[in-house]
Design an enzyme around this catalytic site. Structure first.
Site, PDB file in Angstrom:
ATOM      1  N   GLY A  29       0.869  -1.351  -0.024  1.00  0.00           N
ATOM      2  CA  GLY A  29       0.180  -0.126  -0.335  1.00  0.00           C
ATOM      3  C   GLY A  29       1.155   1.014  -0.226  1.00  0.00           C
ATOM      4  O   GLY A  29       2.430   1.460   0.072  1.00  0.00           O
ATOM      5  N   GLY A  84       0.378  -1.174   6.793  1.00  0.00           N
ATOM      6  CA  GLY A  84      -1.185  -0.301   6.609  1.00  0.00           C
ATOM      7  C   GLY A  84      -1.873  -0.709   6.592  1.00  0.00           C
ATOM      8  O   GLY A  84      -2.349  -1.971   7.174  1.00  0.00           O
ATOM      9  N   ASP A  86      -6.728   0.356   5.898  1.00  0.00           N
ATOM     10  CA  ASP A  86      -7.555   1.005   5.483  1.00  0.00           C
ATOM     11  C   ASP A  86      -8.865   1.394   6.577  1.00  0.00           C
ATOM     12  O   ASP A  86      -9.250   2.716   6.535  1.00  0.00           O
ATOM     13  CB  ASP A  86      -8.586  -0.118   4.383  1.00  0.00           C
ATOM     14  CG  ASP A  86      -7.685  -0.922   3.397  1.00  0.00           C
ATOM     15  OD1 ASP A  86      -7.415   0.662   2.620  1.00  0.00           O
ATOM     16  OD2 ASP A  86      -7.161  -1.696   3.027  1.00  0.00           O
ATOM     17  N   GLY A  98      -7.169  -3.301   1.537  1.00  0.00           N
ATOM     18  CA  GLY A  98      -7.522  -2.523   0.304  1.00  0.00           C
ATOM     19  C   GLY A  98      -7.573  -2.869  -1.753  1.00  0.00           C
ATOM     20  O   GLY A  98      -7.302  -2.306  -2.517  1.00  0.00           O
ATOM     21  N   GLU A 105       0.216 -10.578   3.583  1.00  0.00           N
ATOM     22  CA  GLU A 105       0.539  -9.864   4.276  1.00  0.00           C
ATOM     23  C   GLU A 105      -0.308 -10.769   5.535  1.00  0.00           C
ATOM     24  O   GLU A 105       0.799 -10.269   7.010  1.00  0.00           O
ATOM     25  CB  GLU A 105      -0.543  -8.451   4.451  1.00  0.00           C
ATOM     26  CG  GLU A 105      -0.641  -7.631   3.829  1.00  0.00           C
ATOM     27  CD  GLU A 105      -1.229  -6.153   2.907  1.00  0.00           C
ATOM     28  OE1 GLU A 105      -2.774  -6.665   3.235  1.00  0.00           O
ATOM     29  OE2 GLU A 105      -0.822  -5.395   2.892  1.00  0.00           O
TER      30      GLU A 105
END
Ligand code: DER
Length: 226
Positions: A29, A84, A86, A98, A105
């Site tokens: 991201g 990160g 969302d 996202g 991940e």
């Protein structure tokens, strides 16, 4: 923009926590992309680390940043993953995916001693809301799953490619993503317990996984602990 400044602040705070000898999970991201750049700068100044990317996209960014890479086969225990989100709530429940990288991940996050989440201030949400919950599914079982999700009032949408809306998005592991529209997620564990049908590979609810969140807000960084 202020969001990108906030992402920069959060990423810098997380990257400052890395030291020599670590195995680092590299998130996916736009906020993780900033962290990868900053890690690259430190590597070029002598930092001794190796990285495990959470997506083909992050692998490319890491290579360009001269970060030495390894794999989970070579390095199955990761010290810190920086990634990160969302959305996150104050229990540090996350919505991720996202960018469509949620499976790798989550695998990397689960192999990490510490999962540090870095975000701008738009991502904080109590209760979790305002972002669909991605579910990675095996293409073979798509239609029955779509029907099940619809029957549960989860308003499923097959994610299409951004460069060609006539083709489904395909993940690094060659699966599809179905985005579930859930108005407010007051009970993330209850929603998670629904997502167990055959053909579901993984979903974007990361519950009780984050060690802490570093959220850029204005010119500061706020830290949220569980
Ligand atoms: O897809 C993902 O899981 C990303 O980490 C996403 O959750 C955050 O992306 P952003 O940093 O570009 O907002």
């Amino acid at each position: 923009s202020s969001a990108s400044n906030e992402k920069q602040l959060a990423a810098a705070a997380a990257v400052s926590m890395i030291h020599d000898g670590m195995v680092i999970g590299l998130g996916s991201g736009s906020t993780s992309a900033i962290a990868i750049e900053l890690i690259g700068e430190r590597v070029r100044s002598g930092l001794q680390i190796v990285g495990v990317p959470t997506s083909a996209a992050s692998e490319q960014l890491a290579k360009r940043a001269s970060i030495p890479l390894t794999t989970l086969d070579e390095s199955p225990e990761i010290d810190i993953t920086i990634d990160g989100a969302d959305r996150f709530n104050d229990d540090l429940d996350l919505i991720k995916g996202g960018g469509g990288a949620l499976l790798r991940e989550k695998i990397v996050a689960a192999a990490s001693k510490q999962l540090i989440i870095i975000t701008d201030s738009q991502k904080r949400s109590n209760p979790l809301q305002g972002f669909p919950v991605p579910v990675e599914v095996v293409p073979f079982g798509l239609k029955p799953l779509m029907n099940r999700f619809a029957a549960l009032q989860l308003s499923p949408r097959l994610r299409m490619r951004s460069d060609d809306h006539s083709k489904p998005f395909v993940t690094d592991e060659k699966n599809f993503i179905v985005d579930l529209q859930v108005s407010q997620i007051a009970a993330p564990h209850e929603l998670q317990s629904l997502l167990t049908f055959p053909g579901i590979v993984e979903h974007g609810l990361f519950l009780e996984m984050a060690s802490f969140v570093l959220m850029g807000e204005g010119t500061e960084v706020q830290r949220f602990d569980r």
